[in-house]
Write an enzyme that holds these catalytic residues in place. Structure first.
Site, PDB file in Angstrom:
ATOM      1  N   LYS A  48      -0.385 -18.973 107.703  1.00 46.47           N
ATOM      2  CA  LYS A  48      -1.772 -19.299 108.038  1.00 46.47           C
ATOM      3  C   LYS A  48      -2.200 -18.731 109.390  1.00 46.47           C
ATOM      4  O   LYS A  48      -3.391 -18.525 109.631  1.00 46.47           O
ATOM      5  CB  LYS A  48      -1.994 -20.811 107.996  1.00 46.47           C
ATOM      6  N   TYR A 262       2.264 -29.583  92.217  1.00 41.96           N
ATOM      7  CA  TYR A 262       2.210 -29.168  93.624  1.00 41.96           C
ATOM      8  C   TYR A 262       3.012 -30.135  94.508  1.00 41.96           C
ATOM      9  O   TYR A 262       2.805 -31.356  94.439  1.00 41.96           O
ATOM     10  CB  TYR A 262       0.763 -29.121  94.109  1.00 41.96           C
ATOM     11  N   TYR A 288       6.512 -24.306  98.967  1.00 47.15           N
ATOM     12  CA  TYR A 288       6.051 -22.936  98.669  1.00 47.15           C
ATOM     13  C   TYR A 288       7.208 -21.943  98.524  1.00 47.15           C
ATOM     14  O   TYR A 288       7.479 -21.453  97.433  1.00 47.15           O
ATOM     15  CB  TYR A 288       5.115 -22.441  99.778  1.00 47.15           C
TER      16      TYR A 288
END
Ligand code: PLP
Length: 332
Positions: A48, A262, A288
């Protein structure tokens, strides 16, 4: 492609290293290189930060004083946004969705959440399936009412501005591959809010570097994930002045490794975390990169990537391990 045309603040340690993973390579029967975007520096690193260089650049350009964003409770994006705000003298307001349903003490308070608090972000928790876009607008309205100037960053920092960070990463990978005389067959990354894969595809397409990018999904089913990535890659190419550069067939997301959903762990994820740690000393994350490595291991075992030269983007996230201790700590 000329990224200096876009407002940007320097937050990341760039370029990140491209390193070979010798023992994982041997185990998988391919030549595996790791793009170390877990080493971008800010707040412990992660993907990010590249996006935030352009997003916070735009926020400062708009004379905003508060970053507003959202994510799941153990969001790496929120941690890096909170740190970016602190580093730039901005306020930060975040909304955390209890997306996985876990109320474990470490999930709710350790890992990324501990760091969000340390960076001084104002946090609001909301139940799963809350309309997060509406919550972002509500929070921005509250900031305005108090006389502040909010800048709203979408979940994962994934819009065309944020994706410019991964256009730049695509450029770095091609430069490094050329330096090392590596002919790349494929780039593999986890794909969630789509900015990483979308930016990479747009960057590679605009450069004319014909390297396929395989996304490994962590949340949505394949048609939805590929649609999100394609839309974002196209919007990013438009920003770069090359609207025709991206075609639909460049977008591939394999969503067979999501498991229960998720942020939910399964034995394949635990195996991927353990293997990466014990073969090449790499810290992956439970949400992830652990899922992406689970997918890479399965694809390699099926023979699909036999003998290829592959770059795996290590998008970071190891801080989240400490939010999952009660769930996975005993499985190692
Ligand atoms: C957000 C995130 C991703 C996914 O990137 P997107 O751009 O949202 O698709 C992958 N890995 C980690 C560690 C992340 O925090």
């Amino acid at each position: 492609m000329h990224l200096a045309r876009f407002p940007r603040v320097r937050l990341a340690h760039l370029p990140t290293p491209l390193e070979v993973a010798p023992r994982l390579s041997e185990m998988l029967g391919l030549e595996l290189w790791i793009k170390r975007d877990d080493c971008t520096g800010l707040a412990g690193g992660g993907n990010k930060t590249r996006k935030l260089e352009f997003l916070v650049g735009a926020a400062l350009d708009d004379d905003c004083d508060t970053l507003v964003t959202q994510g799941a409770v153990q969001s790496n994006h929120v941690r890096q946004t909170a740190a970016a705000a602190a580093a730039c003298g901005l306020n930060c307001e975040v909304i955390l969705e209890e997306r996985t349903g876990s109320r474990a003490e470490d999930y709710m308070g350790n890992g990324n959440v501990l760091l969000d608090k340390l960076f001084g972000a104002a946090i609001r928790f909301v139940p799963r399936d809350t309309d997060m876009t509406a919550e972002l607008e509500k929070t921005a309205d509250d900031v305005r009412e108090r006389g502040g100037r909010p800048y709203v960053i979408p979940g994962g920092g994934s819009n065309a501005i944020g994706a410019l960070g991964y256009v730049d990463c695509a450029r770095e990978i091609v430069v490094q591959a050329d330096e090392f005389d590596l002919e790349l067959d494929r780039i593999v990354c986890a794909t969630g809010s789509a900015g990483t894969q979308g930016g990479l595809i747009a960057g590679l397409a605009v450069m004319g570097a014909d390297i396929p990018v395989l996304g490994i999904g962590v949340r949505a089913p394949r048609p939805k994930q590929e649609e999100m990535v394609f839309k974002l890659a196209t919007e990013t190419a438009v920003m770069l002045g090359r609207p025709e550069a991206v075609s639909r067939d460049q977008v591939v997301a394999d969503c067979d490794y999501v498991g229960e959903g998720y942020g939910l762990i399964d034995p394949g994820v635990v195996e991927a975390l353990r293997r990466a740690a014990r073969t090449d000393g790499l810290l992956l994350d439970p949400v992830y990169t652990g899922k992406a490595m689970k997918g890479l291991i399965a694809l390699a075992r099926s023979g699909a990537l036999q003998g290829e030269t592959v770059v795996f983007i290590h998008t970071g996230g190891a801080q989240g391990l400490f939010g999952y201790q009660s769930e996975i700590g005993d499985l190692f």
